[in-house]
Design a protein around this motif. Sequence first.
Motif, short mmCIF file in Angstrom:
data_model
loop_
_atom_site.label_atom_id
_atom_site.label_comp_id
_atom_site.label_asym_id
_atom_site.label_seq_id
_atom_site.Cartn_x
_atom_site.Cartn_y
_atom_site.Cartn_z
N ASP A 33 0.84 -1.20 0.00
CA ASP A 33 0.00 0.00 0.00
C ASP A 33 0.88 1.25 0.00
O ASP A 33 0.57 2.24 -0.66
CB ASP A 33 -0.91 0.01 1.23
CG ASP A 33 -1.92 -1.13 1.21
OD1 ASP A 33 -2.25 -1.64 0.13
OD2 ASP A 33 -2.38 -1.51 2.31
N PHE A 63 -2.13 6.65 3.75
CA PHE A 63 -2.60 5.96 2.55
C PHE A 63 -3.74 6.71 1.86
O PHE A 63 -4.48 6.12 1.08
CB PHE A 63 -3.03 4.53 2.90
CG PHE A 63 -1.92 3.73 3.51
CD1 PHE A 63 -0.78 3.42 2.78
CD2 PHE A 63 -1.99 3.31 4.82
CE1 PHE A 63 0.26 2.70 3.33
CE2 PHE A 63 -0.96 2.57 5.39
CZ PHE A 63 0.17 2.27 4.65
N GLU A 79 -5.58 1.51 1.18
CA GLU A 79 -5.32 0.27 1.91
C GLU A 79 -6.11 -0.87 1.28
O GLU A 79 -7.30 -0.77 1.04
CB GLU A 79 -5.68 0.42 3.38
CG GLU A 79 -4.66 1.25 4.14
CD GLU A 79 -4.98 1.33 5.62
OE1 GLU A 79 -4.48 0.47 6.37
OE2 GLU A 79 -5.73 2.26 5.99
N SER A 80 -5.41 -1.96 0.98
CA SER A 80 -5.95 -3.19 0.40
C SER A 80 -6.34 -3.08 -1.07
O SER A 80 -6.90 -4.04 -1.62
CB SER A 80 -7.13 -3.72 1.21
OG SER A 80 -6.74 -3.97 2.53
#
Length: 113
Positions: A33, A63, A79-80
């Motif tokens: 990330d 992020f 994120e992700s």
Amino acid sequence: MDSQTTIELIDAKQPPGLLALLDEQSVFPNTTDETLICKYHTHFGTAKKHPKYVEPRFSKDNFNFSIKHYAGKVTYNVESWLNKNKDPLQPDLEPTMKESKESFLRRLFNTAF
């Protein structure tokens, strides 16, 4: 109101937009990330100053980035995103397809790439 600049920021192929960079980064095994958001900041942030891209002012927003849309500033968190973009098969899908009654599906999933 003309949204072409925002569309290009998100979806351009050359120079790459946000989605193209996400796809590019998803291919590499060691991306995180953090490397994704750094790539976004490098391509659109302070150095390049894209008119629709906004870097966060504080480091606690690690992020995050924002896009100035027609309706105002919208903040995104990456994120992700890399994991979601890889879109792996569900764990039970491959064995199920290998056991299918349809010969085409069995061949498709039994072929080694």
